[in-house]
Design an enzyme around this catalytic site. Structure first.
Site, PDB file in Angstrom:
ATOM      1  N   ASP A 180     -13.264   4.069-110.537  1.00 48.74           N
ATOM      2  CA  ASP A 180     -12.164   4.711-109.816  1.00 48.74           C
ATOM      3  C   ASP A 180     -10.827   4.061-110.195  1.00 48.74           C
ATOM      4  O   ASP A 180     -10.794   2.919-110.660  1.00 48.74           O
ATOM      5  CB  ASP A 180     -12.355   4.551-108.300  1.00 48.74           C
ATOM      6  CG  ASP A 180     -13.581   5.287-107.800  1.00 48.74           C
ATOM      7  OD1 ASP A 180     -14.048   6.205-108.495  1.00 48.74           O
ATOM      8  OD2 ASP A 180     -14.060   4.931-106.702  1.00 48.74           O
TER       9      ASP A 180
HETATM   10  N1  URA Z   1     -18.347   2.780-106.559  1.00 47.96           N
HETATM   11  C1  URA Z   1     -17.136   3.221-106.162  1.00 47.96           C
HETATM   12  O1  URA Z   1     -16.938   3.588-105.011  1.00 47.96           O
HETATM   13  N2  URA Z   1     -16.135   3.210-107.089  1.00 47.96           N
HETATM   14  C2  URA Z   1     -16.289   2.776-108.348  1.00 47.96           C
HETATM   15  O2  URA Z   1     -15.335   2.790-109.133  1.00 47.96           O
HETATM   16  C3  URA Z   1     -17.569   2.340-108.752  1.00 47.96           C
HETATM   17  C4  URA Z   1     -18.584   2.338-107.834  1.00 47.96           C
END
Ligand code: URA
Length: 241
Positions: free
Chosen positions: A110
């Site tokens: 993310d």
């Molecule tokens: N879980 C999440 O919520 N975000 C990420 O970037 C990776 C795993």
């Protein structure tokens, strides 16, 4: 995305604009090599990393690229974005525009997650790492707003049902490091998975950092935004069909 495998005769026919009969002739005259070896079989399977020469002229030579990056917060795991810098924008100047364009991301993070991102132009390698069948483990360091308790460990290990996708998450390992810090090991990567799992406890994730994907561990020497090519052991790197 799967690596395109092709028959040698089809490849040469298209590349050199000659019919298959003439390709057979070229092979019979020992004028074609694949990875330095004279080709004898028109049906030989090749892929995009096979080095192919006709009359000692290279007609295909693609370098397999494997890159480890320390993704900073605020950079998007995409090849193009109008709003944010992308991981591709951060790549070393050592790569050509064509090489950068050939890369894809192995398991996105993310926007507000930092840590290990792998990039490659070798779909077979990325498929090995992302295939659900292989259950490759990913390690994350998580910082939470509220204190953790033993109940989290059980809930993560049991799996959680997500109605939206109609799935139950695979057993995940949660280790409490300090009241507000945990290490989480996942064998999958559902949308916002870690944030949603802690969401079950109404406990916002305030920091999320990936430290490894399978055997690939984020190097301590890589600062946020930096990347480096990685070398794979001979077996993994071998892409001959
Ligand atoms: N879980 C999440 O919520 N975000 C990420 O970037 C990776 C795993």
């Amino acid at each position: 995305m799967s690596i395109s495998r092709a028959r040698l005769d089809r490849f040469i026919s298209e590349k050199c604009q000659i019919n298959r009969k003439n390709v057979r002739l070229l092979l019979a005259q020992k004028r074609v090599t694949v990875d330095g070896v004279i080709a004898a079989d028109v049906a030989q399977a090749i892929d995009k990393f096979s080095v192919i020469s006709v009359d000692n002229q290279v007609v295909q030579q693609n370098k397999a690229l494997y890159i480890m990056m320390h993704k900073p917060v605020g950079v998007v795991c995409a090849t193009k974005d109008l709003q944010h810098k992308t991981v591709i924008d951060l790549l070393d100047a050592g790569l050509s525009t064509e090489e950068k364009a050939s890369l894809h991301i192995v398991g996105r993070l993310d926007l507000n997650t930092s840590g290990l991102v792998l990039l490659t132009n070798d779909s077979r390698w990325s498929e090995q790492l992302t295939s659900p069948n292989n259950k490759v483990t990913k390690h994350y360091r998580v910082t939470l707003k509220n204190p953790l308790s033993q109940a989290y460990i059980k809930a993560f290990a049991e799996g959680m049902y997500f109605a939206y996708e109609n799935i139950t998450t695979l057993p995940a390992t949660l280790t409490i490091i300090s009241p507000h810090q945990a290490e989480v090991i996942l064998m999958e990567g559902k949308y916002h998975q870690i944030k949603r799992m802690f969401g079950r406890f109404s406990n916002p994730v305030i920091g999320l950092h990936r430290t490894s994907i399978g055997e690939y561990v984020l190097s301590d020497s890589l600062q946020p935004g930096e990347s480096q090519p990685i070398t794979l052991d001979g077996q993994t790197l071998k892409v001959n069909v």
